[in-house]
Write a protein that holds these residues in place. Structure first.
Motif, PDB file in Angstrom:
ATOM      1  N   HIS A  82     -79.245 -87.887  47.018  1.00  0.00           N
ATOM      2  CA  HIS A  82     -78.759 -88.679  45.900  1.00  0.00           C
ATOM      3  C   HIS A  82     -79.702 -89.832  45.575  1.00  0.00           C
TER       4      HIS A  82
ATOM      5  N   LEU B 105     -78.586 -87.588  35.033  1.00  0.00           N
ATOM      6  CA  LEU B 105     -77.321 -86.916  35.353  1.00  0.00           C
ATOM      7  C   LEU B 105     -77.578 -85.658  36.176  1.00  0.00           C
ATOM      8  N   ILE B 106     -78.498 -84.848  35.680  1.00  0.00           N
ATOM      9  CA  ILE B 106     -78.799 -83.599  36.392  1.00  0.00           C
ATOM     10  C   ILE B 106     -79.542 -83.918  37.684  1.00  0.00           C
ATOM     11  N   GLY B 107     -80.339 -84.978  37.651  1.00  0.00           N
ATOM     12  CA  GLY B 107     -81.112 -85.366  38.826  1.00  0.00           C
ATOM     13  C   GLY B 107     -80.248 -85.930  39.940  1.00  0.00           C
ATOM     14  N   GLY B 108     -78.981 -86.179  39.704  1.00  0.00           N
ATOM     15  CA  GLY B 108     -78.090 -86.540  40.778  1.00  0.00           C
ATOM     16  C   GLY B 108     -77.661 -87.994  40.801  1.00  0.00           C
ATOM     17  N   ILE B 109     -77.691 -88.649  39.685  1.00  0.00           N
ATOM     18  CA  ILE B 109     -77.262 -90.043  39.647  1.00  0.00           C
ATOM     19  C   ILE B 109     -75.783 -90.141  40.008  1.00  0.00           C
ATOM     20  N   ARG B 110     -75.397 -91.280  40.615  1.00  0.00           N
ATOM     21  CA  ARG B 110     -74.003 -91.441  41.006  1.00  0.00           C
ATOM     22  C   ARG B 110     -73.210 -92.052  39.861  1.00  0.00           C
TER      23      ARG B 110
ATOM     24  N   ALA C 179     -85.228 -76.897  36.736  1.00  0.00           N
ATOM     25  CA  ALA C 179     -83.895 -77.175  36.175  1.00  0.00           C
ATOM     26  C   ALA C 179     -83.919 -78.455  35.338  1.00  0.00           C
TER      27      ALA C 179
ATOM     28  N   GLU D 119     -84.519 -84.835  47.030  1.00  0.00           N
ATOM     29  CA  GLU D 119     -83.428 -83.870  47.107  1.00  0.00           C
ATOM     30  C   GLU D 119     -82.085 -84.585  47.197  1.00  0.00           C
TER      31      GLU D 119
ATOM     32  N   ARG E 108     -85.710 -77.624  41.459  1.00  0.00           N
ATOM     33  CA  ARG E 108     -85.134 -78.738  40.719  1.00  0.00           C
ATOM     34  C   ARG E 108     -86.012 -79.153  39.543  1.00  0.00           C
TER      35      ARG E 108
ATOM     36  N   ARG F 197     -79.786 -73.314  35.025  1.00  0.00           N
ATOM     37  CA  ARG F 197     -78.973 -72.870  36.164  1.00  0.00           C
ATOM     38  C   ARG F 197     -79.751 -71.886  37.042  1.00  0.00           C
TER      39      ARG F 197
END
Lengths: 676, 386
Positions: free
Chosen positions: B154, B195-200, B325, B152, B322, B317
């Motif tokens: 980052h 990107l969608i998975g939350g990469i910084r 998504a 969940e 997750r 959306r």
């Protein structure tokens, strides 16, 4: 990760998609809306391939129907550029070219690797064209290609129609040559209805160039609809090629051969002479010209120019080195047609026209300074009366070779070529108030000097007739001395051999100056129908009453017939009784070089059918070189024994049959021997 | 009336009548997405028939028409299956699906694989060919989505590298075929999922640097076949040579430009008729649309893609979790990239690669895989309440 962050990141994805769509739609708009017309045009030509079929070029005949320029078929090896460029890497390309050069050479036509490479780089061919890489390949190569086609991908052969010259190099300057058109020429003919393509040939000189529009055939074409590999799927339009028209010249190939032979022999003789004094220039005899006209219409019977070249050399093209050789002044420019482009001072051959000017202007005549028969004392030197050096240039003028002829009238003056007599005429015409200062010039122009003769060949020289008015225009002084040397055909006076011959022709035929005629007619090669006929073209009618013509003619007849005539020894033994020749020798001085040797003649008199003019550079006296050459041309004509020339093929057959005969003799003897 | 929470209401309604409930999955089938997909498939079949039927009007060849129709129907069945199967169960099979995919990519390089157009990408089953690299796209999406959905918070650097690894192995195997185009699809799918998975942001930069280096090394080494480097070079400088690639690109643009605003009419495109555009029923199918239906037809086709992608983004959306998504994002990435590349190369704005235009190009594997992907998107969307 918070739902807000996910939402943000998904929006970024949406933005990415928006940009992608924006780019695609913008490009689509550009291609399909803004520049669609351009692409539609490309698409139209894209599926259509036009195959051109070149039309055979018209042939060239002489006046008796002998073919002088013909066509023959040449087998050409081609390489498909698209296959070559796309299917091979560099190493494979090298291998293919090497294999090709090896096999073509082995089949009998020597071909070098760099020649093929150069041909493949030729920018005249497009990326989808089949590029010709070797000409005149033997049929053996076709067999090799058929048997081992997998070793030569993209290699093919086509048959091309090329020029053939049955009489070899004869009349090379008249006929001219054809070769690939250069960029400038292409620009000139790009809109020609007989569609030229960049790899087409065009007449470059001579009849080939002047009659290009007639000789060139109209190429045929086939418009094909093709698929992606270029294979035809449908024929849209087909137009057959139309052969070019045949040109029939006034030239007589037998006389041409005779003229070329005697010109060559004359020059060779000239070179045998030794200079009188060691410091005198040598007789190099590098070149010359010999013209034979029929004065009744000025039909050109022979037009010889030396040195000459071989038009067949141009058939398959040649190296730049060879081209440079042909252009090099040290080789005396063999491509230069001296007969119509060489400009020479006519020397004493011009005295005919000075005499005419003097008689027509009244200098000689009942009320002139001299009458025709009035004797004038030639003391070997002409001293200008009441001379002022700076006004006249020189006060004394001498006969050539310091000769003294004693009392001469007009007729004898011509026969013995008295310069002093003509100096006097020139001086008188220049200075006596009652005469026009340009009398000689005007007469010269009446006989065609100083203007193109109007022959239907390009590259003609104009020549020069110096005059007070021309000198004035050029800001130069005109002095009486200029008129005096003009009277004997020296000074700045310049004429082409053809102009000189044509002027003589006008005198010979009684005063009609014609434009020399080279072509009788143009014929449709299939039907034989005359497409275009050429009539005699009269340029000028010269006033020529017997009172003028007869004395001059008498003097010229004396040149060959009288013991003291300048060409008497040259015409010794010539049948002058049956075929009287009127002539005039000329020995024109050229600064720093040996004299040019000239002779102009016509016969048989009183109704001449032939005018012959010979000019030989750096060859010495007209009497000793040019006159004998002209005599050797006229004698077979006079005795009706001009040898018939054989074509190269006839000669080959002949030598073969001689060999065969010899073999048959041998066999016959052997048989007899065994029987015995 | 007592105020009840939304959750409570949902719960009650579920209790009351599960089958006829508003929240039942089949009540939330995305009809618009299905219609857009059907529309694109129809355009594809029409275009394929136009370019493959042959030139003889008496004797049109229906071979490709029939087969593509068959693929569309088969793909539809796969889509139904992919939508029906509860997608969350996929997390359990993700490793197995991925493993089978990798194995097939290894095997296809061996003697069992078949080489077509210079790439060893195919298995042959009688009259049909199967392209495992196509199916691997779904496997990559599911595997990366399953991996990333476990976290969940980052991304940490090791996790990023693990996710990159999931993409990299099939990517390298596909490069060996060699098939640069498909490898690039994997890379783009992987990028979007990260990107969608939350990469910084700084991780993105790091990956970008590494990727650039690797690509540069690849182009300079001999890993790519000559025709592939040629294509890239031609794209960079179209004037270098009349290579096959430049020829193709020029012919494609002529075809599209020839269409003009209204198109030449169905079956009337001269470029299409004469077969001047290579691979026109597969990678260059868009040229048929462009030439015969013009700007109107091209824009309509792009519009259908826009609807399709918009609905997928919306499904991402709306997704309940997750994993859902991420699956939708992966499918979004796959379709967006392929569409952009396959259309772009016919317009001359992207280099030539062998990538099919989703749903439109001829090809069973591609059609079925795209429809499976869309099935998964339907699946995620309709199960957003359960």
């Amino acid at each position: 990760m918070s739902p807000e962050s996910l939402r943000l990141r998904l929006s970024f994805l949406g933005l990415l998609a928006l940009i992608a769509f924006g780019a695609l739609v913008a490009r689509l708009w550009f291609l399909q809306v803004l520049s669609s017309e351009e692409f539609e045009a490309q698409a139209r030509t894209n599926t259509v391939r036009v195959l051109y079929e070149s039309a055979p070029r018209g042939r060239v005949f002489d006046r008796n129907g002998n073919v002088l320029v013909d066509n023959r078929e040449s087998l050409v090896v081609t390489v498909d550029r698209f296959t070559y460029d796309t299917e091979f890497d560099e190493e494979e390309q090298e291998e293919l070219v090497l294999r090709l050069a090896t096999e073509i050479s082995r089949a009998g036509r020597l071909t070098k690797v760099f020649e093929i490479n150069d041909a493949l780089d030729d920018s005249r061919y497009g990326p989808l064209d089949a590029v010709p890489v070797a000409d005149d390949v033997t049929e053996n190569f076709e067999i090799v290609l058929a048997e081992r086609s997998d070793e030569f991908p993209g290699v093919g052969t086509v048959v091309r129609s090329v020029r053939a010259y049955p009489y070899g190099d004869l009349a090379a300057h008249v006929l001219g040559y054809v070769s690939l058109l250069n960029e400038d020429q292409y620009e000139l003919v790009v809109d020609d209805p007989k569609t030229y393509r960049r790899n087409d040939e065009i007449g470059q000189t001579g009849v080939e160039a002047s009659f290009e529009s007639v000789l060139r055939g109209t190429p045929g074409f086939t418009r094909l609809e093709v698929d992606n590999v270029g294979d035809p799927v449908a024929v849209l339009e087909q137009v057959d090629p139309i052969a070019g028209a045949d040109v029939h010249l006034t030239l007589d190939i037998d006389i041409q051969a005779l003229a070329e032979k005697e010109l060559l022999a004359g020059l060779a003789e000239a070179r045998q002479q030794e200079p009188d004094e060691p410091e005198d220039p040598e007789f190099n005899a590098p070149g010359g010209a010999l013209v034979v006209l029929d004065p009744n219409g000025s039909e050109v019977l022979a037009l010889a120019s030396y040195p000459t070249y071989s038009p067949s050399e141009f058939v398959n093209g040649f190296s730049e080195d060879r081209w440079a050789q042909l252009q090099d002044p040290n080789n005396h420019q063999p491509l230069h047609n001296r007969a119509l482009a060489g400009i020479y001072p006519p020397g004493s051959t011009f005295k005919l026209f000075t005499a005419y000017a003097a008689m027509n202007g009244g200098v000689i005549g009942p009320r002139g300074v001299l009458d025709v028969r009035t004797l004038y004392e030639d003391v070997g030197i002409y001293v200008v009366p009441s001379c002022e050096e700076d006004v006249i240039a020189s006060c004394t003028f001498r006969n050539a070779e310091e000769a003294i002829y004693g009392p001469v009238d007009l007729i004898r003056a011509i026969t013995v070529s008295s310069d002093v007599y003509f100096y006097y005429l020139g001086d008188t015409m220049d200075r006596a108030d009652r005469f026009d200062r340009e009398g000689i010039q005007r007469a010269a122009r009446l006989f065609g000097f100083g203007a193109p003769s109007g022959i239907a060949l390009s590259g003609e020289g104009v020549g020069r007739v110096p005059s007070p008015s021309a000198a004035e225009a050029a800001g130069e002084p005109w002095r009486t001395g200029d008129s005096i040397v003009l009277a004997i055909g020296q000074g700045l006076l310049g004429a082409t051999p053809l102009q000189l011959a044509n002027g003589y022709a006008a005198f010979a035929n009684g005063g009609t100056l014609y434009a020399p005629k080279m072509v009788n007619r143009v014929e449709n090669p299939v039907t034989g129908e005359v497409v275009q006929a050429f009539d005699d073209r009269v340029l000028n009618q010269v006033y020529m009453p017997n009172s003028i013509r007869v004395p001059i003619l008498e003097g010229m007849l004396g040149v060959t017939a009288e013991l003291e005539g300048t060409a008497h020894s040259a015409f010794f033994g010539f049948p002058l009784e049956e075929w009287p020749v009127a002539g005039k020798t000329g020995t024109a001085e050229v600064v720093g070089k040996a004299d040019n040797s000239l002779f102009a003649a016509f016969g048989p008199n009183p109704n001449p059918e032939y005018v012959v003019v010979a000019i030989m550079e750096e060859s010495g006296f007209g009497a000793s070189v040019a006159a004998p050459a002209v005599r050797r041309v006229l004698e077979p004509i006079a005795t009706n024994s001009v040898p018939a020339v054989r074509t190269i093929d006839d000669l080959a057959d002949l030598s073969e049959s001689i060999v065969d005969d010899a073999a048959a003799d041998e066999a016959g003897r052997a048989e007899l021997g065994s029987a015995g | 009336m007592a105020v009840i929470s939304l959750e409570e209401r949902r719960h009650r309604e579920k209790e009351l009548s599960p089958a006829s409930s508003h929240y039942a999955p089949w009540m939330h089938i995305d009809v618009l997405l299905v219609l857009a997909a059907a529309g694109l498939a129809a355009i594809g079949i029409a275009a394929i028939y136009s370019t493959t039927r042959g030139r003889d009007p008496e004797n049109f060849d229906p071979f490709f028409l029939e087969r593509q129709s068959l693929f569309a129907v088969a793909g539809g069945l796969f889509m139904v299956f992919a939508a029906w199967f509860p997608y969350r169960e996929l997390t359990k099979f993700a490793v197995a699906i991925y493993g089978v995919g990798i194995l097939s990519l290894i095997v296809v390089l061996g003697p069992l694989g078949e080489e077509v157009n210079g790439a060893r990408s195919w298995f042959r089953f009688g009259d049909f060919q199967l392209q495992p690299s196509e199916f691997q796209k779904i496997a990559v999406i599911v595997a990366v989505a399953a991996f990333l959905s476990r976290y969940e918070e980052h991304m940490t650097v090791p996790r990023v590298f693990f996710a990159v690894g999931i993409v990299a192995w099939p990517g390298l195997l596909v490069l060996l075929q060699p098939d640069v185009g498909t490898a690039l699809i994997y890379v783009f799918i992987g990028f979007v999922l990260l990107l969608i998975g939350g990469i910084r942001f700084r991780q993105v930069i790091g990956i970008a640097l590494i990727a650039t280096t690797v690509v540069a090394l690849m182009i300079n080494s001999n890993m790519l076949a000559e025709y592939q480097t040629n294509r890239l070079r031609t794209f960079v400088d179209p004037s270098i040579d009349i290579t096959e690639a430049a020829f193709q690109q020029r012919q494609a643009q002529i075809a599209i430009g020839n269409g003009g605003v209204g198109g030449k009419g169905y079956g009337e495109g001269s470029q299409t008729l004469s077969g001047l555009v290579p691979q026109q029923h597969t990678d260059f199918i868009f040229t048929v649309v462009g030439e015969e239906f013009g700007f109107v037809g091209s824009a309509t086709t792009l519009g259908l893609y826009a609807i399709l992608l918009l609905r997928i983004l919306q499904a991402a959306r709306l997704a309940r979790d997750r994993f859902g998504a991420l699956i939708c994002s992966g499918v979004f990435a796959m379709i967006l990239f392929q569409m952009f590349e396959a259309v772009g190369m016919t317009l001359g704005i992207t280099p030539i690669t062998g990538i099919p235009l989703p749903l439109v190009s001829y090809g069973g594997s591609s059609a079925i895989v795209t429809l499976i992907g869309l099935g998964l998107v339907l699946n995620v969307r309709m199960r957003r309440f359960v």
